[in-house]
Design a protein around this motif. Sequence first.
Motif, PDB file in Angstrom:
ATOM      1  N   HIS A 254     -71.329 -73.128 -41.497  1.00 55.49           N
ATOM      2  CA  HIS A 254     -72.516 -73.958 -41.375  1.00 55.49           C
ATOM      3  C   HIS A 254     -72.110 -75.430 -41.422  1.00 55.49           C
ATOM      4  O   HIS A 254     -71.380 -75.839 -42.327  1.00 55.49           O
ATOM      5  CB  HIS A 254     -73.481 -73.627 -42.523  1.00 55.49           C
ATOM      6  CG  HIS A 254     -74.772 -74.373 -42.441  1.00 55.49           C
ATOM      7  ND1 HIS A 254     -75.441 -74.802 -43.547  1.00 55.49           N
ATOM      8  CD2 HIS A 254     -75.508 -74.781 -41.374  1.00 55.49           C
ATOM      9  CE1 HIS A 254     -76.540 -75.439 -43.171  1.00 55.49           C
ATOM     10  NE2 HIS A 254     -76.605 -75.440 -41.859  1.00 55.49           N
ATOM     11  N   LEU A 255     -72.563 -76.212 -40.452  1.00 57.90           N
ATOM     12  CA  LEU A 255     -72.128 -77.610 -40.385  1.00 57.90           C
ATOM     13  C   LEU A 255     -73.276 -78.605 -40.519  1.00 57.90           C
ATOM     14  O   LEU A 255     -73.047 -79.796 -40.697  1.00 57.90           O
ATOM     15  CB  LEU A 255     -71.381 -77.855 -39.063  1.00 57.90           C
ATOM     16  CG  LEU A 255     -70.109 -77.019 -38.884  1.00 57.90           C
ATOM     17  CD1 LEU A 255     -69.586 -77.125 -37.464  1.00 57.90           C
ATOM     18  CD2 LEU A 255     -69.037 -77.442 -39.871  1.00 57.90           C
ATOM     19  N   GLY A 256     -74.520 -78.126 -40.387  1.00 60.53           N
ATOM     20  CA  GLY A 256     -75.654 -78.982 -40.728  1.00 60.53           C
ATOM     21  C   GLY A 256     -76.275 -79.814 -39.606  1.00 60.53           C
ATOM     22  O   GLY A 256     -77.230 -80.539 -39.846  1.00 60.53           O
ATOM     23  N   GLY A 257     -75.769 -79.723 -38.370  1.00 59.51           N
ATOM     24  CA  GLY A 257     -76.347 -80.506 -37.282  1.00 59.51           C
ATOM     25  C   GLY A 257     -77.475 -79.771 -36.575  1.00 59.51           C
ATOM     26  O   GLY A 257     -78.038 -78.817 -37.126  1.00 59.51           O
ATOM     27  N   SER A 258     -77.798 -80.197 -35.338  1.00 59.72           N
ATOM     28  CA  SER A 258     -78.953 -79.626 -34.647  1.00 59.72           C
ATOM     29  C   SER A 258     -78.591 -78.816 -33.396  1.00 59.72           C
ATOM     30  O   SER A 258     -79.445 -78.191 -32.796  1.00 59.72           O
ATOM     31  CB  SER A 258     -79.923 -80.745 -34.261  1.00 59.72           C
ATOM     32  OG  SER A 258     -79.283 -81.644 -33.385  1.00 59.72           O
ATOM     33  N   LYS A 282     -74.686 -83.424 -32.980  1.00 60.00           N
ATOM     34  CA  LYS A 282     -74.122 -82.885 -34.224  1.00 60.00           C
ATOM     35  C   LYS A 282     -74.199 -81.366 -34.197  1.00 60.00           C
ATOM     36  O   LYS A 282     -75.292 -80.795 -34.160  1.00 60.00           O
ATOM     37  CB  LYS A 282     -74.914 -83.414 -35.430  1.00 60.00           C
ATOM     38  CG  LYS A 282     -74.649 -84.891 -35.739  1.00 60.00           C
ATOM     39  CD  LYS A 282     -73.521 -85.045 -36.753  1.00 60.00           C
ATOM     40  CE  LYS A 282     -73.064 -86.478 -36.938  1.00 60.00           C
ATOM     41  NZ  LYS A 282     -72.118 -86.919 -35.861  1.00 60.00           N
ATOM     42  N   PRO A 283     -73.054 -80.698 -34.219  1.00 58.07           N
ATOM     43  CA  PRO A 283     -73.068 -79.234 -34.202  1.00 58.07           C
ATOM     44  C   PRO A 283     -73.713 -78.680 -35.475  1.00 58.07           C
ATOM     45  O   PRO A 283     -73.499 -79.208 -36.569  1.00 58.07           O
ATOM     46  CB  PRO A 283     -71.597 -78.855 -34.153  1.00 58.07           C
ATOM     47  CG  PRO A 283     -70.868 -80.094 -33.748  1.00 58.07           C
ATOM     48  CD  PRO A 283     -71.685 -81.239 -34.226  1.00 58.07           C
ATOM     49  N   ALA A 284     -74.499 -77.628 -35.309  1.00 59.49           N
ATOM     50  CA  ALA A 284     -75.143 -76.987 -36.454  1.00 59.49           C
ATOM     51  C   ALA A 284     -74.209 -76.003 -37.128  1.00 59.49           C
ATOM     52  O   ALA A 284     -74.345 -75.718 -38.307  1.00 59.49           O
ATOM     53  CB  ALA A 284     -76.410 -76.262 -35.993  1.00 59.49           C
ATOM     54  N   ASN A 285     -73.272 -75.483 -36.348  1.00 59.30           N
ATOM     55  CA  ASN A 285     -72.428 -74.416 -36.880  1.00 59.30           C
ATOM     56  C   ASN A 285     -71.214 -74.178 -36.000  1.00 59.30           C
ATOM     57  O   ASN A 285     -71.146 -74.658 -34.876  1.00 59.30           O
ATOM     58  CB  ASN A 285     -73.229 -73.111 -36.942  1.00 59.30           C
ATOM     59  CG  ASN A 285     -73.641 -72.639 -35.555  1.00 59.30           C
ATOM     60  OD1 ASN A 285     -74.643 -73.089 -35.016  1.00 59.30           O
ATOM     61  ND2 ASN A 285     -72.835 -71.783 -34.953  1.00 59.30           N
ATOM     62  N   PHE A 286     -70.294 -73.403 -36.565  1.00 57.21           N
ATOM     63  CA  PHE A 286     -69.163 -72.817 -35.836  1.00 57.21           C
ATOM     64  C   PHE A 286     -69.458 -71.326 -35.792  1.00 57.21           C
ATOM     65  O   PHE A 286     -69.723 -70.731 -36.829  1.00 57.21           O
ATOM     66  CB  PHE A 286     -67.890 -73.090 -36.640  1.00 57.21           C
ATOM     67  CG  PHE A 286     -66.659 -72.367 -36.174  1.00 57.21           C
ATOM     68  CD1 PHE A 286     -65.667 -73.039 -35.480  1.00 57.21           C
ATOM     69  CD2 PHE A 286     -66.470 -71.019 -36.463  1.00 57.21           C
ATOM     70  CE1 PHE A 286     -64.517 -72.376 -35.068  1.00 57.21           C
ATOM     71  CE2 PHE A 286     -65.323 -70.353 -36.050  1.00 57.21           C
ATOM     72  CZ  PHE A 286     -64.348 -71.043 -35.351  1.00 57.21           C
ATOM     73  N   LEU A 287     -69.479 -70.723 -34.619  1.00 56.52           N
ATOM     74  CA  LEU A 287     -69.654 -69.259 -34.558  1.00 56.52           C
ATOM     75  C   LEU A 287     -68.799 -68.684 -33.440  1.00 56.52           C
ATOM     76  O   LEU A 287     -69.009 -68.974 -32.267  1.00 56.52           O
ATOM     77  CB  LEU A 287     -71.132 -68.886 -34.354  1.00 56.52           C
ATOM     78  CG  LEU A 287     -71.538 -67.455 -34.788  1.00 56.52           C
ATOM     79  CD1 LEU A 287     -73.049 -67.278 -34.732  1.00 56.52           C
ATOM     80  CD2 LEU A 287     -70.865 -66.366 -34.019  1.00 56.52           C
ATOM     81  N   ASP A 288     -67.828 -67.869 -33.847  1.00 55.02           N
ATOM     82  CA  ASP A 288     -66.900 -67.261 -32.899  1.00 55.02           C
ATOM     83  C   ASP A 288     -67.237 -65.783 -32.751  1.00 55.02           C
ATOM     84  O   ASP A 288     -67.166 -65.035 -33.725  1.00 55.02           O
ATOM     85  CB  ASP A 288     -65.468 -67.435 -33.431  1.00 55.02           C
ATOM     86  CG  ASP A 288     -64.436 -66.687 -32.610  1.00 55.02           C
ATOM     87  OD1 ASP A 288     -64.767 -66.256 -31.493  1.00 55.02           O
ATOM     88  OD2 ASP A 288     -63.290 -66.551 -33.092  1.00 55.02           O
ATOM     89  N   GLU A 310     -82.690 -76.004 -38.658  1.00 59.24           N
ATOM     90  CA  GLU A 310     -82.332 -77.328 -38.140  1.00 59.24           C
ATOM     91  C   GLU A 310     -81.953 -77.271 -36.662  1.00 59.24           C
ATOM     92  O   GLU A 310     -81.872 -78.300 -35.992  1.00 59.24           O
ATOM     93  CB  GLU A 310     -81.144 -77.915 -38.909  1.00 59.24           C
ATOM     94  CG  GLU A 310     -81.378 -78.085 -40.415  1.00 59.24           C
ATOM     95  CD  GLU A 310     -82.509 -79.045 -40.691  1.00 59.24           C
ATOM     96  OE1 GLU A 310     -82.516 -80.133 -40.085  1.00 59.24           O
ATOM     97  OE2 GLU A 310     -83.398 -78.690 -41.474  1.00 59.24           O
ATOM     98  N   VAL A 311     -81.669 -76.058 -36.164  1.00 54.23           N
ATOM     99  CA  VAL A 311     -81.183 -75.926 -34.787  1.00 54.23           C
ATOM    100  C   VAL A 311     -82.297 -76.230 -33.784  1.00 54.23           C
ATOM    101  O   VAL A 311     -83.376 -75.653 -33.847  1.00 54.23           O
ATOM    102  CB  VAL A 311     -80.621 -74.505 -34.546  1.00 54.23           C
ATOM    103  CG1 VAL A 311     -80.395 -74.238 -33.070  1.00 54.23           C
ATOM    104  CG2 VAL A 311     -79.318 -74.337 -35.314  1.00 54.23           C
ATOM    105  N   LYS A 312     -82.019 -77.170 -32.869  1.00 54.76           N
ATOM    106  CA  LYS A 312     -83.012 -77.578 -31.868  1.00 54.76           C
ATOM    107  C   LYS A 312     -82.615 -77.162 -30.453  1.00 54.76           C
ATOM    108  O   LYS A 312     -83.426 -77.197 -29.532  1.00 54.76           O
ATOM    109  CB  LYS A 312     -83.197 -79.105 -31.901  1.00 54.76           C
ATOM    110  CG  LYS A 312     -83.606 -79.652 -33.269  1.00 54.76           C
ATOM    111  CD  LYS A 312     -85.048 -79.319 -33.599  1.00 54.76           C
ATOM    112  CE  LYS A 312     -85.473 -79.947 -34.924  1.00 54.76           C
ATOM    113  NZ  LYS A 312     -85.723 -78.902 -35.939  1.00 54.76           N
ATOM    114  N   SER A 385     -84.325 -84.544 -27.704  1.00 58.78           N
ATOM    115  CA  SER A 385     -85.718 -84.703 -27.291  1.00 58.78           C
ATOM    116  C   SER A 385     -86.648 -83.796 -28.101  1.00 58.78           C
ATOM    117  O   SER A 385     -87.841 -84.051 -28.191  1.00 58.78           O
ATOM    118  CB  SER A 385     -85.862 -84.442 -25.793  1.00 58.78           C
ATOM    119  OG  SER A 385     -85.411 -83.141 -25.491  1.00 58.78           O
ATOM    120  N   ALA A 386     -86.082 -82.749 -28.703  1.00 58.98           N
ATOM    121  CA  ALA A 386     -86.910 -81.846 -29.517  1.00 58.98           C
ATOM    122  C   ALA A 386     -87.090 -82.377 -30.936  1.00 58.98           C
ATOM    123  O   ALA A 386     -87.976 -81.972 -31.659  1.00 58.98           O
ATOM    124  CB  ALA A 386     -86.277 -80.463 -29.563  1.00 58.98           C
ATOM    125  N   ALA A 387     -86.210 -83.286 -31.332  1.00 58.44           N
ATOM    126  CA  ALA A 387     -86.211 -83.753 -32.724  1.00 58.44           C
ATOM    127  C   ALA A 387     -87.406 -84.668 -33.013  1.00 58.44           C
ATOM    128  O   ALA A 387     -87.943 -85.285 -32.126  1.00 58.44           O
ATOM    129  CB  ALA A 387     -84.917 -84.489 -33.018  1.00 58.44           C
TER     130      ALA A 387
END
Lengths: 387, 289
Positions: A254-258, A282-288, A310-312, A385-387
């Motif tokens: 989890h990285l906390g971005g959108s 800002k990335p919200a996460n790393f997911l592989d 937080e993901v937009k 634009s969603a924020a």
Amino acid sequence: MPARILGCVKLYEYQAKEVFASYGLPVPKGEAASTPQQVEEAARRIGGRVVIKAQVHVGGRGKAGGIKLADSPEHARDVAQQMLGSTLKGFVVKYVLVEQALPIDKEYYLSFTLDRDSQNIIGICSAMGGVDIEEVAASHPDKIVRMPVDIAFGPLDFQLREFIGRAGLDGSKSREISAVVKKLYDVYVSTDASLAEINPLVVTADGRVIVADAKFDIDDNALFRQKKLEVYKDASEEDELEAEAHRRGLTYVHLGGSVGIIGNGAGLVMNTLDIVNQAGGKPANFLDIGGGARAEVVRNALDMVLLDKEVKAILINIFGGITRGDEVARGVLEATATLDVRVPIVVRMAGTEAEAGLKLLEGTKLLPAATAVDGARKAVELARSAA
Amino acid sequence: MAILVDSGTKVLVQGITGREGAFHAGQMRAYGTKVVAGVTPGKGGGEHDGVPLFDSVAEAVARTGANASAIFVPPPFAADAILESVAAGVPLVACITEGIPILDMVRVARYMKGSGTRLIGPNCPGITTAGQCKIGIMPNMLFSTGNVGLISRSGTLTYEVVDALTRAGLGQTTCIGIGGDPIIGTKHIDALQLFAKDPDTKVTVMIGEIGGSDEEAAAEFLQGSGMKVVGFISGRNAPPGKRMGHAGAIISGSSGTAAGKIAALEKAGVPVAGTLEDIVPLVRRQLAS
């Protein structure tokens, strides 16, 4: 430096001390507690002056108010009342460790960890313990002493004498300290640790050598043969989303971005984070999702990313090697058909069957991108634009 | 020429009867690799898709003259599989397995000291010499022959870059995926030293990532070496203390950051691509220089 190299399973201090004690390392009398009532009772059983220590995975707890002394069980209760449930450097304190307070004379640093460069286990010690060892390494590099250990032999007696001598530790206690070093090495090797650290190792005013604080990380690749330590795995998750991801068997940070990120391959996902940043997002996460991902994995991953409120916008970045683009596209379509997708999804696909995959996405709500950079720009713009 | 593997390389596959081993042994053969033996303890004497099976690596080597091994054995047994090949004197071992306990790899590294075996990986996609031999799991159709060498800690980024090179008409000599673990047999610097001696490789692309100091060591080697190299580092935005998928990709304290690695490479005169898309133009520029 003694880094938390692998560290998927990080033990709390009280857990680390449980394990250390089982290997014969001298730890103070203490008990973990989660309510002020339990703290009071523990303080009564321990007797005398106690120290109450917040159990969170951050350094510098003392300065942040996470370590406090109490003179009586009632006082301990009051201190715990304040500490439990409070937030320390961003982490909620759920447990405290109640311990016998030590009359400290000297504080040393001692650890075993992996030295990637020499591909060896390395012991590190310093006479300047009780403070952040990274700071000591920066300000007094000469005060840090290293001992490379050959895993075929373990630490040898002459090495231990030299180790302790060069660090300038109390010579009159070298036998006790030597025993601690050996036992810490035993813990490290027997438990498949990636870090076993004592900071400080205390020499008390009455001459005892005691492990006052402990940090202990286990290599999660070795959990299959460390069944006893598996119980600590769940408790080591501080982040709710990461805990959920690990329950789902996903490689997620989890990285906390959108901008939610899904990709195949660790390097590619890391690179996707970079280009999203370069695009101003800002990335919200790393997911592989790894290689050869099937529809179910894609669905699980999308669902996971959507749990993060937080993901937009979401960027899916796939390079098909063994993985086929058309299969991934089918997986994404199946997932979006069954999930409540509340944010736009940009898909960049290249490699094996990428054209076929992109064709499948035509006419759907999914937004194709020609390159990863293009996809990142689109996703960042949509998130903004969603924020 | 190229490095380490070519059309004469005879490969044995440890774990050939497992799901991954079976699939990729087939892919390797489809690429033209000489897969001469499979090793699965207890299945010696049989065969798998026409490949003879043996109980031990030593026996497979004695009977077939295999001189390279590909390991597809599950993590709890992978270190032992590596050691078996080392003991049998196999000159080149590529271990694909991901998730080997780190202390097992410390023991492997210790055991291998002074041995004649070169280990690639673990947790890697293997090695391919374009048009001649593929050991591991890299997708067959990406490669084309030419004079670019490639070294990478990441599998998928290897594929991305090889694909981009091929599409740009820039063929490859050998591509090595060195692996994403903290302890690996062949580091950037080792692979660079091999490419430095290969007359066919004109430019080498080196794909690094956060964690450890292998890229810094490579930069030191490259300083004044005269080698033409293009660098790339992923993980510029990874937060400290978080492991980015690869066990080795983690920033600890102030060491292992992308910024430090990029600075070290640039100081050694190595151009570092800002994005994957920048790699092809930089390779072209290096070829023309």
